[in-house]
Design a protein around this motif. Structure first.
Motif, short mmCIF file in Angstrom:
data_model
loop_
_atom_site.label_atom_id
_atom_site.label_comp_id
_atom_site.label_asym_id
_atom_site.label_seq_id
_atom_site.Cartn_x
_atom_site.Cartn_y
_atom_site.Cartn_z
N THR A 20 0.85 -1.18 0.00
CA THR A 20 0.00 0.00 0.00
C THR A 20 0.89 1.24 0.00
OG1 THR A 20 -0.08 0.12 2.42
CG2 THR A 20 -1.75 -1.24 1.31
N ASP A 21 0.31 2.39 -0.30
CA ASP A 21 1.08 3.63 -0.28
C ASP A 21 1.68 3.90 1.09
OD1 ASP A 21 0.48 4.04 -2.94
OD2 ASP A 21 -1.16 5.45 -2.55
N GLU A 22 0.91 3.62 2.12
CA GLU A 22 1.39 3.86 3.48
C GLU A 22 2.55 2.94 3.81
OE1 GLU A 22 -0.24 3.95 8.12
OE2 GLU A 22 -1.58 3.36 6.47
N ALA A 23 2.44 1.66 3.44
CA ALA A 23 3.51 0.71 3.72
C ALA A 23 4.78 1.05 2.93
CB ALA A 23 3.04 -0.71 3.38
N ARG A 24 4.61 1.49 1.70
CA ARG A 24 5.78 1.89 0.91
C ARG A 24 6.47 3.11 1.54
NH1 ARG A 24 6.21 0.70 -4.89
NH2 ARG A 24 4.98 -1.15 -5.37
N SER A 25 5.67 4.05 1.98
CA SER A 25 6.22 5.25 2.60
C SER A 25 6.98 4.91 3.88
CB SER A 25 5.09 6.24 2.90
OG SER A 25 5.59 7.40 3.51
N LEU A 26 6.42 4.01 4.69
CA LEU A 26 7.09 3.60 5.93
C LEU A 26 8.42 2.91 5.63
CD1 LEU A 26 4.09 2.24 8.04
CD2 LEU A 26 5.51 4.23 8.57
N LYS A 27 8.43 2.05 4.63
CA LYS A 27 9.67 1.35 4.27
C LYS A 27 10.72 2.32 3.77
CE LYS A 27 11.56 -2.53 1.66
NZ LYS A 27 11.27 -3.71 0.80
N ALA A 28 10.30 3.30 2.95
CA ALA A 28 11.25 4.30 2.44
C ALA A 28 11.84 5.13 3.58
CB ALA A 28 10.55 5.20 1.42
N ARG A 29 11.00 5.53 4.53
CA ARG A 29 11.49 6.33 5.65
C ARG A 29 12.46 5.53 6.51
NH1 ARG A 29 6.05 8.32 6.02
NH2 ARG A 29 5.65 7.04 7.89
N ALA A 30 12.19 4.23 6.66
CA ALA A 30 13.09 3.37 7.43
C ALA A 30 14.46 3.26 6.76
CB ALA A 30 12.47 1.99 7.60
N LEU A 31 14.46 3.21 5.43
CA LEU A 31 15.73 3.14 4.70
C LEU A 31 16.51 4.45 4.86
CD1 LEU A 31 14.61 1.39 1.38
CD2 LEU A 31 16.04 0.42 3.18
N ILE A 32 15.82 5.57 4.75
CA ILE A 32 16.48 6.87 4.87
C ILE A 32 17.09 7.04 6.27
CG2 ILE A 32 16.07 9.36 4.88
CD1 ILE A 32 13.90 8.88 2.74
N ALA A 33 16.45 6.44 7.25
CA ALA A 33 16.95 6.55 8.63
C ALA A 33 18.14 5.63 8.90
CB ALA A 33 15.81 6.23 9.60
N ASN A 34 18.51 4.84 7.93
CA ASN A 34 19.63 3.90 8.09
C ASN A 34 20.70 4.22 7.05
OD1 ASN A 34 21.39 1.71 8.26
ND2 ASN A 34 19.75 0.19 8.49
N PRO A 35 21.62 5.16 7.32
CA PRO A 35 22.61 5.62 6.34
C PRO A 35 23.48 4.51 5.77
CG PRO A 35 22.57 7.08 8.25
CD PRO A 35 21.75 5.89 8.60
N ASN A 36 23.89 3.57 6.59
CA ASN A 36 24.74 2.49 6.11
C ASN A 36 24.01 1.62 5.08
OD1 ASN A 36 26.87 3.29 7.74
ND2 ASN A 36 26.27 1.94 9.42
N ARG A 37 22.78 1.31 5.39
CA ARG A 37 21.96 0.51 4.47
C ARG A 37 21.73 1.29 3.17
NH1 ARG A 37 20.47 -4.28 2.42
NH2 ARG A 37 18.28 -4.33 1.80
N LEU A 38 21.49 2.57 3.28
CA LEU A 38 21.22 3.39 2.10
C LEU A 38 22.47 3.51 1.21
CD1 LEU A 38 18.58 4.82 1.29
CD2 LEU A 38 19.62 6.96 2.02
N THR A 39 23.63 3.60 1.82
CA THR A 39 24.88 3.64 1.05
C THR A 39 25.06 2.35 0.25
OG1 THR A 39 25.95 5.10 2.64
CG2 THR A 39 27.39 3.81 1.21
N LEU A 40 24.75 1.23 0.88
CA LEU A 40 24.84 -0.06 0.19
C LEU A 40 23.87 -0.13 -0.98
CD1 LEU A 40 25.97 -2.96 0.09
CD2 LEU A 40 24.13 -3.62 1.67
N ILE A 41 22.64 0.36 -0.78
CA ILE A 41 21.63 0.34 -1.84
C ILE A 41 22.04 1.26 -2.99
CG2 ILE A 41 19.27 1.04 -2.38
CD1 ILE A 41 18.48 0.04 0.41
N ARG A 42 22.59 2.41 -2.65
CA ARG A 42 23.04 3.35 -3.69
C ARG A 42 24.10 2.67 -4.58
NH1 ARG A 42 22.71 8.92 -3.67
NH2 ARG A 42 22.13 8.90 -1.45
N HIS A 43 24.99 1.92 -3.96
CA HIS A 43 26.01 1.18 -4.72
C HIS A 43 25.36 0.12 -5.61
CE1 HIS A 43 29.63 -1.14 -5.60
NE2 HIS A 43 28.99 -2.21 -5.16
N ARG A 44 24.40 -0.60 -5.07
CA ARG A 44 23.75 -1.67 -5.83
C ARG A 44 23.00 -1.13 -7.05
NH1 ARG A 44 21.23 -5.39 -0.87
NH2 ARG A 44 23.24 -6.38 -0.28
N LEU A 45 22.46 0.07 -6.96
CA LEU A 45 21.67 0.64 -8.07
C LEU A 45 22.56 1.07 -9.24
CD1 LEU A 45 18.95 2.68 -6.14
CD2 LEU A 45 18.70 0.49 -7.33
N GLY A 46 23.87 0.88 -9.11
CA GLY A 46 24.77 1.13 -10.23
C GLY A 46 25.57 -0.10 -10.60
#
Length: 321
Positions: free
Chosen positions: A105-131
């Motif tokens: 749902t839109d709410e669940a997607r938004s919650l997951k996105a906010r959780a990722l943004i709150a985790n800098p290490n995880r987000l850095t890993l994802i940024r690397h994977r997207l390239g």
């Protein structure tokens, strides 16, 4: 002998590739099974739609693709450094599109996105994977496997464990690979016309042209993706080149090279018969790298090898100059 892909494709480096992902045992898990008569044609739409979705999330430009009955061809350009300019919110949103929450749902997607943004290490890993090329193919292939297995009420692999990737070293290699991919359904005898080659990039380009005829005279853009990467050819010239090349690879016209070769071909290959051979060599003459002989020699030296498949093919093109 299997070779680590990282030796051919250094991490975090840009590049242009021709990738092939095959179904297990080359079974007809898409299209129509010639033995049982069962049709899985609808799965080609799954594959095409997923590929276009992945293109919207990765730092990639899709230049050509063809969804066949038991494999996929895709020509793509990757630019890992592009992810550095994306905001944290962009990175999180792209990842959530690729891996939505169980309760989608839109709410669940938004919650997951906010959780990722709150985790800098995880987000850095994802940024690397997207390239990363391997992660791109993983994010494409895995959901198709799950969906097909659910439909068949079974478990196990849908795709082979490793996909094949060829490094395309220059514009000649890129255009030859694109023509090879767009002509796959015709070469396989599935159709005789480009505008009937469903689930291919050339079919999509021709369909888009009916809505925007003015694009015919524009410089070619990727068929999908987030990168702005113009090709060194106009769309009308490319379509003419693919149509002409298709006539040369027909078995009943082997060796018959007409004089009316497209004028744009002179920019990439001075001899028409060499161009037709170059396109066919994408599938059999080369292996991991497509380019001039010196490109292959340099890579062989970097890998501490004396030889790479395709050096003989590349040298033969030079001798015909």
């Amino acid at each position: 002998m299997t070779q680590a892909r990282s030796q051919l494709v250094p991490l975090d480096s840009p590049g242009v590739y021709h990738c092939v992902q095959r179904c297990v045992r080359r079974a007809y898990l898409c299209g129509e099974d010639r033995y049982t008569g069962q049709s899985f044609e609808h799965r080609k739409t799954w594959v095409e739609d997923r590929l276009l979705l992945v293109a919207e999330c990765f730092a990639v430009a899709i230049h050509a693709y063809a969804v066949m009955s038991n494999h996929l061809h895709v020509v793509l350009q990757l630019e890992p450094s592009a992810t550095r300019s994306w905001t944290d919110a962009d990175v999180a949103a792209r990842w959530v599109r690729l891996f939505p929450p169980r309760e989608d749902t839109d709410e669940a997607r938004s919650l997951k996105a906010r959780a990722l943004i709150a985790n800098p290490n995880r987000l850095t890993l994802i940024r690397h994977r997207l390239g990363n090329l391997s992660w791109l193919m993983k994010c494409f292939a895995e959901p198709i496997s799950r969906k097909a297995n659910h439909e068949d009420s079974c478990k196990g692999r849908f795709w082979e464990g490793r996909f094949k990737s060829q490094v395309l070293c220059d514009d000649k290699a890129l255009l030859a690979a694109m023509a090879y991919v767009d002509l796959n359904p015709i070469r396989a005898g599935m159709t005789k016309r480009l505008d009937h080659s469903r689930h291919t990039s050339v079919y999509k380009r021709l369909k888009d042209l009916k809505q925007r005829p003015s694009k015919l005279n524009e410089k070619m853009k990727p068929i999908a993706g987030t990168l702005v990467a113009f090709l060194p050819i106009r769309l009308d010239d490319y379509i003419e080149l693919v149509q002409w090349t298709g006539k040369q690879v027909r078995d009943d016209k082997r060796g018959a090279i007409p004089s009316n070769a497209p004028s744009v071909l002179k920019r990439f290959d001075s001899k028409p018969e060499r161009w037709a051979t170059r396109v066919k060599a994408i599938g059999s003459g080369y292996w991991r790298v497509v380019g001039d002989a010196q490109d292959l020699i340099d890579l062989a030296q970097r890998l501490n090898q004396q030889w790479l498949k395709g050096i003989g093919t590349a040298l033969s093109f030079q001798k015909r100059s």
